[in-house]
Structure formats: structure tokens, C-alpha cells
Write an enzyme that holds these catalytic residues in place. Structure first.
Site, PDB file in Angstrom:
ATOM      1  N   ARG A  12     -24.449 -28.443  34.689  1.00 61.33           N
ATOM      2  CA  ARG A  12     -24.556 -28.320  33.238  1.00 61.33           C
ATOM      3  C   ARG A  12     -23.562 -27.276  32.729  1.00 61.33           C
ATOM      4  NH1 ARG A  12     -30.611 -26.883  31.959  1.00 61.33           N
ATOM      5  NH2 ARG A  12     -29.937 -27.314  29.823  1.00 61.33           N
ATOM      6  N   ILE A  14     -20.747 -24.794  31.591  1.00 63.98           N
ATOM      7  CA  ILE A  14     -19.511 -24.367  32.238  1.00 63.98           C
ATOM      8  C   ILE A  14     -19.472 -24.848  33.674  1.00 63.98           C
ATOM      9  CG2 ILE A  14     -18.219 -22.351  33.042  1.00 63.98           C
ATOM     10  CD1 ILE A  14     -19.167 -20.867  30.546  1.00 63.98           C
ATOM     11  N   ASP A  88     -33.554 -12.527  27.169  1.00 62.52           N
ATOM     12  CA  ASP A  88     -33.164 -11.449  26.265  1.00 62.52           C
ATOM     13  C   ASP A  88     -34.365 -10.724  25.660  1.00 62.52           C
ATOM     14  OD1 ASP A  88     -30.651 -12.352  26.800  1.00 62.52           O
ATOM     15  OD2 ASP A  88     -30.235 -13.130  24.797  1.00 62.52           O
ATOM     16  N   MET A 142     -26.360  -5.680  22.941  1.00 63.53           N
ATOM     17  CA  MET A 142     -27.704  -5.306  22.529  1.00 63.53           C
ATOM     18  C   MET A 142     -28.686  -6.437  22.836  1.00 63.53           C
ATOM     19  SD  MET A 142     -28.934  -3.895  18.794  1.00 63.53           S
ATOM     20  CE  MET A 142     -28.627  -5.446  17.941  1.00 63.53           C
ATOM     21  N   GLY A 143     -29.827  -6.076  23.396  1.00 60.19           N
ATOM     22  CA  GLY A 143     -30.829  -7.066  23.745  1.00 60.19           C
ATOM     23  C   GLY A 143     -30.605  -7.721  25.092  1.00 60.19           C
ATOM     24  N   GLN A 144     -29.560  -7.253  25.814  1.00 60.59           N
ATOM     25  CA  GLN A 144     -29.232  -7.861  27.104  1.00 60.59           C
ATOM     26  C   GLN A 144     -28.949  -6.794  28.175  1.00 60.59           C
ATOM     27  OE1 GLN A 144     -25.995 -10.752  26.591  1.00 60.59           O
ATOM     28  NE2 GLN A 144     -27.535 -12.362  26.447  1.00 60.59           N
ATOM     29  N   TYR A 147     -29.037  -8.722  31.492  1.00 59.75           N
ATOM     30  CA  TYR A 147     -27.889  -9.618  31.675  1.00 59.75           C
ATOM     31  C   TYR A 147     -26.589  -8.824  31.824  1.00 59.75           C
ATOM     32  CZ  TYR A 147     -24.788 -13.604  30.702  1.00 59.75           C
ATOM     33  OH  TYR A 147     -23.818 -14.582  30.782  1.00 59.75           O
ATOM     34  N   PRO A 177     -16.016 -15.139  30.865  1.00 55.57           N
ATOM     35  CA  PRO A 177     -15.903 -15.933  29.642  1.00 55.57           C
ATOM     36  C   PRO A 177     -16.502 -15.198  28.450  1.00 55.57           C
ATOM     37  CG  PRO A 177     -16.926 -17.187  31.448  1.00 55.57           C
ATOM     38  CD  PRO A 177     -16.940 -15.744  31.833  1.00 55.57           C
TER      39      PRO A 177
END
Length: 241
Positions: A12, A14, A88, A142-144, A147, A177
Site C-alpha cells: 500500500r 509508498i 498521534d 507536534m503530536g508525534q 513517530y 519523504p
């Protein structure tokens, strides 16, 4: 003889574009996935690429899956660590499982996938490992925190592994990316895209999955043997290092 390439999260977004591009370049490709059987079956039917199901956050599953790939397709020459998830939340509201799920899938998976194949690559004197990081691993978001930490870790992992294996013909590089027109990004409300995201991208558009895939095909090629430990940004100029 065709190179054997494994692309995690390869059915799916990328990952699918990367799998198709490597297949078109003449590789025998194994695209892995974890949860969406329907999407994987559709991808296999449309692309002709082999698909394999396992959880990249689980070391034993990775070792077993890679052994199956090697039995069916041959020793792995090219490994693209693309699988990733988001959970997130602001850190002061983040639940432990949101942290650990993201770190396990987006960072620990690199060890889980590289460890079973790295010795063979070293022995054969050839290997290409390409880790898909993110613009948010470079600049934060922000919020990651989960990640961003995992994707920044991917870059550090890349640089260390590149040093360890450069003399053995194995290159290790990262691609970061920016905003790419995947299903996830296109689900963002149009108003948010047009007013908050696109104005921050100097080329004034989203990237296409195929543009990231072309970067992978080059780094995976024999001609890219002098490039290792590098971080290639593909973000339309949104963040420059």
C-alpha cells in the site's frame, strides 16, 4: 540473475510504489504486509508481486518470514524498511501502548529485519538496505513524539550500520519523504491541505509515491555503491538540511 528485494509495508501507499518500481527494474520482489488481506490480494493481482504476511515488530516472525522468502525467491540482496504506523497524541495525553506500538513498528523493525539478512549480505559481498524515515524524524512534529523519535532513530541506525558494513559491499541509506499523496495524507481535509500544508512546501504540491520509489531504485542499484550512510530528503523543499 535478478536481485531479490524485500519491501516491508510493500502493498500500500509508498511501499506499493516501491515494490512496483523494483519489480519493473527486474528484481524479484517480496512485499510484506501485516493486517489488510484484501488490499494485499488486490495488489498481488494487479502487480504480479509476491506478497508475504508477517508483523515486522516481531523478531521471530521476521526471521521466519525472511527464511520463507529466501527459500522461495533466493537470498535477499535488497531490503527496504518501509513499514510504519502513526498513533498521534500530545505526549501529556499519550498512552503507553501508543508509544510502544509506534517505536516497535517504526524503529525496532529495522533490527528485526536487518539482523536475519545482514550476515548473508556480508558473506556474498553485496547488499542494499534502504530505510524509509520521514521529514518529521528530521524536524520533529507536534503530536508525534513517538513517530518523530522512531524516525530519527531510523537515521541513526542507518549511519551506524553503514559504517559497520561499508567494507563488505553493503550500503545502508535513508530516505526522508515529506508530504506524499498517499491514502493517509489524502484523507486530510482539503481545507487543511490547501491552507496549512501546501503553503509550507516550496514546490506547492504533494509528492507522489512514485517519486520516492525512484529514489529507492537508484539507491538499490549497483551504480549507487559509493553512496552509504546518506539521508536523502524528498520533501519539495519543505525542510532543508
Amino acid at each position: 540473475m535478478a536481485r531479490v528485494a524485500v519491501v516491508t509495508g510493500g502493498t500500500r501507499g509508498i511501499g506499493a510504489a516501491i515494490s512496483k518500481a523494483l519489480h519493473a527494474a527486474g528484481c524479484k520482489v517480496a512485499a510484506t504486509y501485516h493486517g489488510n488481506d484484501e488490499a494485499a490480494a488486490k495488489f498481488k493481482a494487479e502487480s504480479g508481486v509476491n506478497v508475504y504476511k508477517w508483523d515486522v515488530a516481531n523478531y521471530e516472525a521476521c526471521a521466519a518470514g525472511l527464511a520463507q522468502v529466501e527459500k522461495e525467491l533466493g537470498p535477499v540482496d535488497i531490503l527496504v524498511n518501509n513499514a510504519g504506523i502513526t498513533r498521534d497524541a500530545m505526549l501529556h495525553k499519550m498512552k503507553p501502548e501508543q508509544w510502544y506500538e509506534v517505536v516497535n513498528t517504526n524503529l525496532n523493525s529495522l533490527f528485526n529485519m536487518c539482523r536475519p539478512v545482514i550476515e548473508g549480505m556480508r558473506e556474498r559481498g553485496f547488499g542494499r538496505i534502504i530505510n524509509i524515515s520521514s521529514i518529521n524524524g528530521q524536524k520533529g512534529q507536534m503530536g508525534q513524539t513517538n513517530y518523530s523519535a522512531a524516525k530519527a532513530g531510523d537515521i541513526g541506525f542507518t549511519k551506524a550500520l553503514a559504517q559497520e558494513n561499508a567494507a563488505k559491499g553493503v550500503t545502508v541509506n535513508a530516505i526522508c519523504p515529506g508530504y506524499i499523496a498517499t491514502e493517509m495524507v489524502m484523507a486530510v481535509p482539503k481545507e487543511v491541505l490547501e491552507k496549512s500544508i501546501l503553503p509550507t512546501i516550496p514546490v506547492r504540491r504533494l509528492g507522489q509515491p512514485e517519486e520516492v520509489a525512484r529514489c529507492v531504485v537508484f539507491l538499490a542499484s549497483d551504480e549507487a555503491g559509493f553512496i552509504t550512510g546518506a539521508t536523502l530528503t524528498a520533501n519539495g523543499g519543505q525542510y532543508m538540511t
